[in-house]
Design a protein around this motif. Structure first.
Motif, PDB file in Angstrom:
ATOM      1  N   GLU A  30     -10.186  46.086 -73.275  1.00  0.00           N
ATOM      2  CA  GLU A  30      -9.674  45.375 -74.447  1.00  0.00           C
ATOM      3  C   GLU A  30      -8.173  45.111 -74.343  1.00  0.00           C
ATOM      4  OE1 GLU A  30     -10.597  47.286 -78.084  1.00  0.00           O
ATOM      5  OE2 GLU A  30     -12.650  46.523 -78.133  1.00  0.00           O
ATOM      6  N   PHE A  31      -7.760  43.962 -74.883  1.00  0.00           N
ATOM      7  CA  PHE A  31      -6.355  43.601 -75.024  1.00  0.00           C
ATOM      8  C   PHE A  31      -6.082  43.525 -76.520  1.00  0.00           C
ATOM      9  CE2 PHE A  31      -3.055  39.992 -74.395  1.00  0.00           C
ATOM     10  CZ  PHE A  31      -2.016  40.909 -74.527  1.00  0.00           C
ATOM     11  N   ALA A  32      -5.303  44.478 -77.039  1.00  0.00           N
ATOM     12  CA  ALA A  32      -5.074  44.578 -78.483  1.00  0.00           C
ATOM     13  C   ALA A  32      -3.687  44.071 -78.846  1.00  0.00           C
ATOM     14  CB  ALA A  32      -5.247  46.023 -78.948  1.00  0.00           C
ATOM     15  N   MET A  33      -3.552  43.665 -80.115  1.00  0.00           N
ATOM     16  CA  MET A  33      -2.231  43.310 -80.636  1.00  0.00           C
ATOM     17  C   MET A  33      -1.355  44.559 -80.561  1.00  0.00           C
ATOM     18  SD  MET A  33      -0.074  41.169 -82.013  1.00  0.00           S
ATOM     19  CE  MET A  33      -1.092  39.770 -82.530  1.00  0.00           C
ATOM     20  N   PRO A  34      -0.261  44.509 -79.799  1.00  0.00           N
ATOM     21  CA  PRO A  34       0.544  45.722 -79.618  1.00  0.00           C
ATOM     22  C   PRO A  34       1.373  46.039 -80.854  1.00  0.00           C
ATOM     23  CG  PRO A  34       1.601  43.864 -78.534  1.00  0.00           C
ATOM     24  CD  PRO A  34       0.275  43.356 -79.047  1.00  0.00           C
ATOM     25  N   LYS A  35       1.755  47.285 -80.977  1.00  0.00           N
ATOM     26  CA  LYS A  35       2.666  47.724 -82.031  1.00  0.00           C
ATOM     27  C   LYS A  35       4.023  47.921 -81.375  1.00  0.00           C
ATOM     28  CE  LYS A  35       3.130  51.102 -85.805  1.00  0.00           C
ATOM     29  NZ  LYS A  35       3.123  50.072 -86.873  1.00  0.00           N
ATOM     30  N   SER A  79      -1.420  44.050 -71.027  1.00  0.00           N
ATOM     31  CA  SER A  79      -1.515  45.507 -70.903  1.00  0.00           C
ATOM     32  C   SER A  79      -2.464  45.918 -69.781  1.00  0.00           C
ATOM     33  CB  SER A  79      -1.989  46.112 -72.223  1.00  0.00           C
ATOM     34  OG  SER A  79      -3.241  45.557 -72.609  1.00  0.00           O
ATOM     35  N   GLY A  80      -3.083  44.940 -69.147  1.00  0.00           N
ATOM     36  CA  GLY A  80      -3.985  45.211 -68.041  1.00  0.00           C
ATOM     37  C   GLY A  80      -4.052  44.020 -67.109  1.00  0.00           C
ATOM     38  N   SER A  81      -4.835  44.130 -66.076  1.00  0.00           N
ATOM     39  CA  SER A  81      -4.997  43.052 -65.092  1.00  0.00           C
ATOM     40  C   SER A  81      -6.439  42.583 -65.074  1.00  0.00           C
ATOM     41  CB  SER A  81      -4.593  43.534 -63.692  1.00  0.00           C
ATOM     42  OG  SER A  81      -3.243  43.949 -63.673  1.00  0.00           O
ATOM     43  N   GLY A 123      -3.239  46.861 -83.085  1.00  0.00           N
ATOM     44  CA  GLY A 123      -4.397  47.611 -82.627  1.00  0.00           C
ATOM     45  C   GLY A 123      -5.690  46.840 -82.640  1.00  0.00           C
ATOM     46  N   VAL A 124      -5.690  45.620 -83.201  1.00  0.00           N
ATOM     47  CA  VAL A 124      -6.905  44.815 -83.254  1.00  0.00           C
ATOM     48  C   VAL A 124      -7.002  43.958 -81.988  1.00  0.00           C
ATOM     49  CG1 VAL A 124      -7.993  42.868 -84.450  1.00  0.00           C
ATOM     50  CG2 VAL A 124      -7.097  44.803 -85.741  1.00  0.00           C
ATOM     51  N   ARG A 125      -8.212  43.829 -81.460  1.00  0.00           N
ATOM     52  CA  ARG A 125      -8.421  43.100 -80.210  1.00  0.00           C
ATOM     53  C   ARG A 125      -8.079  41.628 -80.348  1.00  0.00           C
ATOM     54  NH1 ARG A 125     -13.670  43.389 -79.872  1.00  0.00           N
ATOM     55  NH2 ARG A 125     -13.982  41.234 -80.496  1.00  0.00           N
ATOM     56  N   ILE A 126      -7.350  41.113 -79.354  1.00  0.00           N
ATOM     57  CA  ILE A 126      -7.072  39.683 -79.278  1.00  0.00           C
ATOM     58  C   ILE A 126      -7.540  39.099 -77.944  1.00  0.00           C
ATOM     59  CG2 ILE A 126      -5.141  39.740 -80.901  1.00  0.00           C
ATOM     60  CD1 ILE A 126      -3.240  39.832 -78.528  1.00  0.00           C
ATOM     61  N   GLY A 127      -8.132  39.932 -77.091  1.00  0.00           N
ATOM     62  CA  GLY A 127      -8.629  39.434 -75.818  1.00  0.00           C
ATOM     63  C   GLY A 127      -9.267  40.536 -75.002  1.00  0.00           C
ATOM     64  N   TRP A 128      -9.782  40.135 -73.835  1.00  0.00           N
ATOM     65  CA  TRP A 128     -10.395  41.068 -72.887  1.00  0.00           C
ATOM     66  C   TRP A 128      -9.798  40.833 -71.501  1.00  0.00           C
ATOM     67  CZ3 TRP A 128     -13.682  44.853 -74.430  1.00  0.00           C
ATOM     68  CH2 TRP A 128     -14.384  44.683 -75.623  1.00  0.00           C
ATOM     69  N   PHE A 129      -9.694  41.895 -70.707  1.00  0.00           N
ATOM     70  CA  PHE A 129      -9.397  41.785 -69.284  1.00  0.00           C
ATOM     71  C   PHE A 129     -10.712  42.050 -68.541  1.00  0.00           C
ATOM     72  CE2 PHE A 129      -5.335  43.316 -71.117  1.00  0.00           C
ATOM     73  CZ  PHE A 129      -4.573  42.182 -70.836  1.00  0.00           C
ATOM     74  N   LEU A 130     -11.176  41.048 -67.789  1.00  0.00           N
ATOM     75  CA  LEU A 130     -12.499  41.108 -67.174  1.00  0.00           C
ATOM     76  C   LEU A 130     -12.400  41.054 -65.653  1.00  0.00           C
ATOM     77  CD1 LEU A 130     -14.194  38.422 -69.468  1.00  0.00           C
ATOM     78  CD2 LEU A 130     -14.172  40.907 -69.824  1.00  0.00           C
ATOM     79  N   GLU A 131     -13.440  41.535 -65.023  1.00  0.00           N
ATOM     80  CA  GLU A 131     -13.586  41.344 -63.588  1.00  0.00           C
ATOM     81  C   GLU A 131     -14.057  39.908 -63.331  1.00  0.00           C
ATOM     82  OE1 GLU A 131     -12.785  43.464 -61.303  1.00  0.00           O
ATOM     83  OE2 GLU A 131     -12.363  45.170 -62.637  1.00  0.00           O
TER      84      GLU A 131
END
Length: 496
Positions: free
Chosen positions: A4-9, A51-53, A69-77
């Protein structure tokens, strides 16, 4: 594996962020630390790093606001699908304790099949962007089905409702126009950027929109008026509410806490209470509701400071680019900030924060400096102000004030203030009642330097005087400590 890619604080006070722009396309491969979107917080617009690759699958929509903390995207293979793809509409992550402030669904799911059934007087849940768009277009939110979490209405829901009822008609000429417009011209009429953005959003041809300005320039309000006229022609008449049976007792309900009084007259303009303006309104109201605020004023003889600044300015001119010519002569507010930092070190009770059951004394002294903008107020922070020299404070205030007005500061520049200084002297104000900037327990207002007559030597003499206005939270300390602190600031300035 999907991550998960969350809205950062980004700081302690950040509660949500609005996505202004994705910097990479949906489905792009990104690496950790790469800037992938721009987010607007209550203070700044800032780039957010991944926050990820992996392959970025975007679930957050531009223009919508999401809680931290709420999801705004995904990091996928590569080749992997988002986990919720098979379940239909987007959902807030289960581990998130706060639902998104506004969360939209795919276009296919956005159009409601039927108008919702709501109890009269029931509160309608809608995102700030949806409320703003509905208000501009005169659309009743109560008849729109929300597709966000818990039925929350999103901006996309408002657009879908418009598309369902009037999309073919928005680009047509309104019958209220006396002359049919010539749409054969290839040149688009003059219009503001906001008008073009709204027209593009709603599919309105600007060539059929009537401009209200004398110079023929189309405004955002003109586009909204056009859409409302079209909707008025397409909307069926509303049935009047049926009166209650005579035997039924009239129902009385208390007015909602946030219910605004009716307008006294038709406004010339409405400034939405959103973004910076909305945050200021909420926080200042909360500050006055939650604190026992009192204000005292104290005059300061600024003769020593005026003389010192004059000497520095003369040295600056004499050096011809050497020595102090490379550094700005400190302003009067810089002197007050330096005096405040020294006074806070001597009076630690003022450098504090009220918790649920205590007054917490804070070890580090970070002085916030209120900077006025055209549409609001920002408070960048001079960190460890008590450790800086006067010239260092002057350089930092110049950097922070300029950066705040140009939008060039980072989020960290606004974090951690333990006390605030705000000045209105440049506007000719002698004294005023500043409102405490939570979670601080005090704020110092700075008035103009004015000339008064001093009779202390037996003969009249002119002297420059400045008034300090200290507002403090009576829960944290009483009037005597507040007066002693203000006196310490005064003594520092008078003993230069």
């Amino acid at each position: 594996m999907a991550t998960e890619f969350a809205m950062p604080k980004l700081g302690l006070t950040m509660e949500s962020g609005t996505i202004l722009q994705w910097l990479v396309p949906d489905g792009a491969e990104v690496r950790s630390g790469q800037a992938v979107l721009i987010v607007e917080t209550d203070k700044v617009e800032t780039e957010i790093e991944a926050s990820g690759s992996g392959v970025l699958a975007q679930t957050g929509d531009v223009g919508e606001e999401y809680a931290c903390g709420v999801r705004i995207g995904w990091f996928l293979e590569p080749g992997e699908s988002p986990p919720e793809a098979a379940t239909g509409p987007r959902q807030a992550p289960a581990q998130a304790s706060t639902a998104p402030l506004s969360h939209t669904q795919p276009a296919a799911a956005a159009a409601p099949s039927a108008a919702p059934t709501r109890v009269p007087g029931e509160r309608v849940l809608a995102s700030p962007a949806a409320k703003r768009l509905a208000r501009e277009l005169g659309v009743e939110l109560a008849v729109i089905a929300g597709t966000g979490p818990k039925g929350r209405i999103t901006e996309r829901d408002v657009r879908a409702a418009l598309d369902a009822s009037s999309a073919p008609a928005l680009g047509e000429a309104t019958p209220m126009a006396t002359t049919a417009p010539d749409l054969s011209a290839a040149v688009s009429p003059p219009a503001t950027l906001a008008a073009r953005q709204l027209a593009d959003l709603l599919g309105v041809d600007l060539r059929i929109v009537r401009a209200s300005a004398a110079d023929g320039r189309i405004s955002r309000a003109d586009v909204a008026v056009h859409v409302r006229e079209v909707l008025a022609r397409l909307s069926p008449p509303v049935e009047p509410a049926r009166p209650a049976p005579p035997s039924a007792a009239p129902e009385t309900k208390p007015a909602a806490a946030d219910e605004a009084p009716p307008l006294a007259q038709t406004p010339t303009e409405e400034i939405p209470l959103r973004g910076m303006r909305g945050v200021i309104a909420d926080r200042m109201s909360a500050s006055l509701r939650s604190m026992a605020q009192l204000t005292l004023t104290m005059d300061v003889d600024m003769s020593a400071v005026v003389a010192e600044r004059a000497a520095l300015a003369e040295a600056d001119r004499s050096d011809n680019g050497v020595g102090t010519a490379d550094a700005a002569v400190p302003g009067y507010t810089d002197y007050v900030v330096a005096a405040t930092a020294a006074a806070l070190r001597a009076h630690p009770r003022i450098n504090s924060q009220v918790t649920a059951d205590a007054v917490a004394l804070l070890g580090d002294i970070h002085v916030g400096l209120a900077v006025a903008l055209d549409d609001g107020l920002l408070v960048p922070v001079i960190r460890h102000a008590d450790r800086l020299s006067l010239s260092e404070i002057a350089a930092e205030t110049k950097r922070l004030a300029g950066g705040a007005r140009e939008g060039a500061l980072g989020y960290d520049d606004f974090q951690g203030a333990t006390f605030t200084v705000t000045a209105l002297g440049m506007f000719g104000v002698d004294a005023f009642t500043p409102v405490i900037n939570p979670p601080n327990t005090a704020i110092l207002g700075v008035g103009r330097i004015r000339t008064e007559t001093d009779w202390s030597g037996g003969n009249p003499a002119a002297r420059p005087v400045l008034t300090l206005s200290l507002t403090w939270d009576h829960r944290a300390f009483d009037g005597a400590p507040a007066a002693r602190f203000a006196g310490a600031v005064r003594d520092w300035l008078e003993s230069r």
